[in-house]
Scaffold this motif. Structure first.
Motif: not given
Length: 257
Positions: A181-193
């Motif tokens: 779940s943490a990787e999903v959240a982190g990856t989702d936020i990172a590409y969105a930047v």
């Protein structure tokens, strides 16, 4: 500084902090429906808002080691060119025109409904894909699907400012069920930047960012997100997401009407 915008930013911040759903699903419809702001200006301002807030989140996830940069790279291959093309298309057709504003309004409604589907059915979709490992994408097919997903999200985000949060996270879960779940959240936020930054630059080029509005929203949302995150554990996630889904369905219906 309009106190009503500060209060709105604070309220949205609390909901984002408690549910983790992207602010675009809430902020853009709010600006359009309640305050009567031009849809293109609402989208552009929210994208600038998201690029700032998501940068801080990416730093945190990078420190924690919860960003899959290989997936971020594939998503960006699709999302960033799509954002540029969408911005050029808006410029060509006139993003501030009344007719295009109505199209953007409908795109916001559609993106909101996609967010509702992601909120309500993500767990069921994940359970199904886990129970059918033969349906999971692998290798080159998975890479291509990730790029295509990025292109779809890039277009949605540029036109409506919605999609990088719950919809993006749901696609990641379906394509990469092995992620935590943490990787999903982190990856989702990172590409969105970079996506929201490029989309925001596109809207700045279009003249559809209200900088004073952006400032007032940030003043309210930063403490709101902090407080919402603090109280997130006190309210069951299932109840929160159900209430949010009902609210968003009402928003989508109002946008269409």
């Amino acid at each position: 500084m309009d106190i009503s915008f500060v209060i709105s930013g604070f309220a949205v911040g609390i909901l984002v902090g408690m549910t983790g759903v992207g602010g675009g699903s809430l902020m853009t419809p709010l600006l359009t429906l309640i305050f009567g702001i031009n849809p293109s200006v609402a989208v552009g301002t929210d994208l600038a808002f998201a690029s700032i807030t998501k940068t801080a989140g990416t730093v945190t996830h990078r420190v924690r080691g919860t960003v899959r940069w290989d997936i971020v790279r594939l998503l960006c291959y699709g999302a960033l060119p799509a954002a540029v093309v969408a911005a050029i298309a808006l410029k060509q057709f006139g993003a501030l025109d009344k007719e295009i504003g109505q199209v953007i309004r409908y795109s916001i409604a559609g993106s909101v409904m996609l967010t509702v589907v992601a909120l309500l059915f993500k767990k069921k979709m994940l359970a199904w894909i886990t129970a059918h490992p033969e349906r999971q994408l692998q290798g080159r097919t998975l890479a291509i699907a990730t790029v295509v997903a990025g292109a779809v999200l890039g277009t949605l985000v540029t036109v409506s400012s919605i999609g990088a949060g719950a919809v993006g996270a749901t696609l990641l879960v379906l394509m990469y069920p092995q992620l935590s779940s943490a990787e999903v959240a982190g990856t989702d936020i990172a590409y969105a930047v970079p996506l929201t930054a490029i989309a925001a630059v596109g809207h700045w080029w279009l003249g559809s960012i209200n900088w004073m509005l952006l400032l007032t929203l940030l003043v309210g949302s930063v403490p709101g997100i902090t407080i919402g995150a603090w109280f997130a554990r006190a309210v069951p996630e299932r109840i929160l997401r159900g209430m949010l889904a009902m609210t968003l369905m009402g928003v989508a219906a109002k946008l269409i009407a």
